[in-house]
Enzyme design. Sequence first.
Site, PDB file in Angstrom:
ATOM      1  N   ASP A  42      -1.540  -6.858  -2.769  1.00 29.42           N
ATOM      2  CA  ASP A  42      -2.520  -5.842  -2.370  1.00 29.42           C
ATOM      3  C   ASP A  42      -3.534  -5.585  -3.482  1.00 29.42           C
ATOM      4  OD1 ASP A  42      -1.779  -5.225   0.222  1.00 29.42           O
ATOM      5  OD2 ASP A  42      -0.397  -3.651  -0.348  1.00 29.42           O
ATOM      6  N   GLU A  45      -6.439   1.596  -1.957  1.00 28.02           N
ATOM      7  CA  GLU A  45      -5.137   2.221  -1.716  1.00 28.02           C
ATOM      8  C   GLU A  45      -4.256   2.181  -2.952  1.00 28.02           C
ATOM      9  OE1 GLU A  45      -1.248   1.627   1.218  1.00 28.02           O
ATOM     10  OE2 GLU A  45      -2.932   0.250   1.362  1.00 28.02           O
ATOM     11  N   ASP A  62      -8.655  -1.201   2.232  1.00 26.38           N
ATOM     12  CA  ASP A  62      -7.222  -1.367   2.481  1.00 26.38           C
ATOM     13  C   ASP A  62      -6.958  -2.870   2.413  1.00 26.38           C
ATOM     14  OD1 ASP A  62      -4.587  -1.332   3.185  1.00 26.38           O
ATOM     15  OD2 ASP A  62      -4.831  -0.041   4.926  1.00 26.38           O
ATOM     16  N   ILE A  97      -4.301  -5.012   2.494  1.00 21.85           N
ATOM     17  CA  ILE A  97      -3.501  -5.576   3.589  1.00 21.85           C
ATOM     18  C   ILE A  97      -2.899  -4.404   4.354  1.00 21.85           C
ATOM     19  CG2 ILE A  97      -1.638  -7.130   4.298  1.00 21.85           C
ATOM     20  CD1 ILE A  97      -1.828  -8.525   1.609  1.00 21.85           C
ATOM     21  N   ASP A  98      -3.535  -4.031   5.459  1.00 19.26           N
ATOM     22  CA  ASP A  98      -2.975  -2.979   6.297  1.00 19.26           C
ATOM     23  C   ASP A  98      -1.810  -3.567   7.096  1.00 19.26           C
ATOM     24  OD1 ASP A  98      -3.086  -0.291   7.328  1.00 19.26           O
ATOM     25  OD2 ASP A  98      -3.819  -1.132   9.210  1.00 19.26           O
ATOM     26  N   THR A 101       1.395  -3.763   5.846  1.00 17.29           N
ATOM     27  CA  THR A 101       2.030  -4.634   4.858  1.00 17.29           C
ATOM     28  C   THR A 101       3.427  -5.077   5.290  1.00 17.29           C
ATOM     29  OG1 THR A 101       0.841  -3.407   3.138  1.00 17.29           O
ATOM     30  CG2 THR A 101       2.576  -4.883   2.410  1.00 17.29           C
ATOM     31  N   ASP A 159      -7.258   3.470   5.786  1.00 22.34           N
ATOM     32  CA  ASP A 159      -6.815   2.910   7.059  1.00 22.34           C
ATOM     33  C   ASP A 159      -7.894   2.988   8.134  1.00 22.34           C
ATOM     34  OD1 ASP A 159      -4.019   2.405   6.389  1.00 22.34           O
ATOM     35  OD2 ASP A 159      -3.735   4.564   6.434  1.00 22.34           O
TER      36      ASP A 159
END
Length: 377
Positions: A54, A79, A153, A155-156, A158, A301
């Site tokens: 991330d 994030e 974000d 990698i939403d 995860t 997000d």
Amino acid sequence: MADLLRLLLRVAEKAANVARVCRQEAPLFQLLVQEKTGDDKNKKFVQDFKTLADVVIQEMIRHDVRAQFPEMAGFIHGEESNKFENGLGESVTVTVCGTQEETAKLLASVLDGDNTAASLLARAIHQDPVTIEADTDGLTVPVSPSELGIWIDPIDATSQYIEGREEVLEEGHLFPSGLHCALVLIGVYLRSTGEPVMGVINQPFNYKDPAGGGWKGKHFWGVSFGGVNACSESRPKDGPGGGLSAVLSSSEKPVVKEALTSLCGPDKLMYASGAGYKILCVIQGLADVYILSEGSTFKWDSCAPHALLRALGGGVVDLAKCLQSNSGAQGHQTELTYHQPNAECKGADRWANNGGLVAYRDCSQLCSVMGALRGKL
């Protein structure tokens, strides 16, 4: 604005490639999914490899945007924290360096000397993607990058990315879980008002190439500012049979599920993973609305997909504010904004969407949802 959009499409594709490389290259994949036990010196690191993936993506996007638009440097938020502790107890700040070799050296210090994994990751970070096609000609918006901020974000969803299930469904259906739900989200907001004005979404695992077997991605984008509304997606037509459809989290409160079952019918209530993916389902017309009653999502997000929905005539509202409003569901005062933290909260919760949310494409559908939920929460 068109230059910024083209840059964000390119860096989102670079980010998607890093996400794919972490799953496709054996040395990185083993770190990604491996559960360490015992007294391994890199126990702290291996538990957090998903976080490093991330952070690497986040810092790569930050680096590339700063290089082209230095006036945005202080307003690129993500994030993740970019500070790590390696197995020797040393604190390492993860950044993208000027060369691939320098980045590999830095990553090796986080990876406790795993030069193979560090080199693979550095190569993906510094590799330029193929040109991303987007019809941005004539996209003129009277706003300067110095007036804008960015939420990333990396990698939403995860957990879906780590688990890596490959769901197979017919075209036109949403994916309840699996790699399809993992997204790269880059949202741009106006610093003065917090309005989302541009969003880029990259779905790194959209489909598998039947020839080579590797994953291919898909990108989505939208711009909404003043009188300009442009989007890579068309406004979806109503599906056959009409009626409202909704997507929820499987952990949603029973009272919300019951109210929406009554409104939509049990066949029109769907469940999926990932906040960003659920809003993308609304953008694509796979669901009419997404409802979340908990304050469990964050600005990173929702910012990017919110901009796309605005470009299509919809939006994302604060559910609690809507339910308290005397003026009905509509009104700019209930739309989520992205420039101010929650003063009473600490840490990441300062940027939580505390009142829950409703993502919608049509105001009449939003009003129907508010009618069904009012008095229930």
